[in-house]
Design a protein around this motif. Structure first.
Motif, short mmCIF file in Angstrom:
data_model
loop_
_atom_site.label_atom_id
_atom_site.label_comp_id
_atom_site.label_asym_id
_atom_site.label_seq_id
_atom_site.Cartn_x
_atom_site.Cartn_y
_atom_site.Cartn_z
N ASP A 84 0.83 -1.21 0.00
CA ASP A 84 0.00 0.00 0.00
C ASP A 84 0.86 1.25 0.00
O ASP A 84 0.56 2.24 -0.68
N VAL A 85 1.97 1.21 0.74
CA VAL A 85 2.88 2.36 0.80
C VAL A 85 3.67 2.47 -0.50
O VAL A 85 3.84 3.55 -1.07
N ILE A 86 4.14 1.35 -1.00
CA ILE A 86 4.94 1.34 -2.23
C ILE A 86 4.12 1.90 -3.40
O ILE A 86 4.64 2.64 -4.24
N HIS A 87 2.84 1.56 -3.44
CA HIS A 87 1.97 2.04 -4.52
C HIS A 87 1.37 3.41 -4.23
O HIS A 87 0.75 4.01 -5.12
N GLY A 88 1.52 3.91 -3.00
CA GLY A 88 0.84 5.15 -2.64
C GLY A 88 -0.66 4.98 -2.76
O GLY A 88 -1.38 5.86 -3.25
N LEU A 89 -1.16 3.81 -2.31
CA LEU A 89 -2.56 3.42 -2.53
C LEU A 89 -3.53 4.47 -1.99
O LEU A 89 -3.47 4.85 -0.82
N GLY A 90 -4.41 4.94 -2.85
CA GLY A 90 -5.40 5.93 -2.48
C GLY A 90 -4.95 7.36 -2.69
O GLY A 90 -5.76 8.28 -2.62
#
Length: 217
Positions: free
Chosen positions: A62-68
């Motif tokens: 989630d952090v790696i993708h910058g989810l949201g």
């Protein structure tokens, strides 16, 4: 995805079918160190009748993708495979690759823990349902503490795509007789470079095209 009007898919019912039948997707986003891609299973949102999907990523993806926090691309890969020029008959020809693909883009919504838990349960039930003795997420020896820890290790999301690009390249630009030959060869030839479902997908598309032509005549 470069589009060709002859290959474009726009029917929501057909797009939902492709997504539902091909739940293992590629998720792409622009991370702080450049493009990031991950692979996860998704489901159509069972409370919507559009192309909204739900799923999850494991922490720290989630952090790696910058989810949201920004746009995410979800690539749904349907049946695909190599088509030999031999199957066109005694004419000049080159190989090609037939495929079905759906791209869903938008900014995902992060799910609350209880909703994420429900999505995780749906995912387990979906894929366990094909087994002789399905084992649900809450079934023993899993207990509530185990399941809650599992949920906390994931981040659920809902994506209502702002942009949809879908392509069904299945030899629509070839004569009916050639298409029938390609389908027959795909069914007959055990090639490692073709999804066994590709022949069925081609037949489905071309039967619809032929029916449309008959309606216009």
């Amino acid at each position: 995805m470069r589009q060709n009007p002859s290959f474009a898919m726009t029917d929501v019912v057909e797009l939902r079918r492709v997504i539902d039948e091909n739940p293992w997707v590629t998720i792409v986003s622009a991370g702080t160190d450049g493009l990031v891609a991950s692979h996860y299973a998704v489901l159509l949102d069972d409370e919507r009748d559009d192309l909204t999907i739900v799923g999850h990523v494991g922490r720290p993806d989630d952090v790696i993708h910058g989810l949201g926090g920004g746009e995410m691309l979800v690539v749904v890969q349907g049946p695909h495979g190599y088509v030999s020029p031999q199957w066109y008959g005694d004419v000049p020809a080159v190989p090609t690759w037939n495929y079905v693909s759906v791209h869903l883009s938008g900014v995902p919504e992060i799910l609350a823990p209880e909703e994420n838990l429900r999505v995780l349960e749906r995912l387990v039930d979906r894929f366990e349902s094909g087994l002789g003795t399905p084992r649900g997420m809450w079934a023993a020896p899993n207990d509530e503490d185990f399941v809650r820890r599992l949920e906390r290790g994931t981040v659920g999301f809902r994506l209502s795509p702002a942009r949809v690009e879908a392509k069904r390249k299945l030899s629509q630009n070839r004569p009916d007789a050639v298409v029938d030959t390609i389908i027959a060869e795909l069914e007959r030839t055990a090639t490692p470079y073709a999804d066994p479902r590709l022949a069925t997908e081609m037949r489905r598309a071309h039967e619809a095209m032929r029916a449309a032509r008959e309606d216009r005549s």
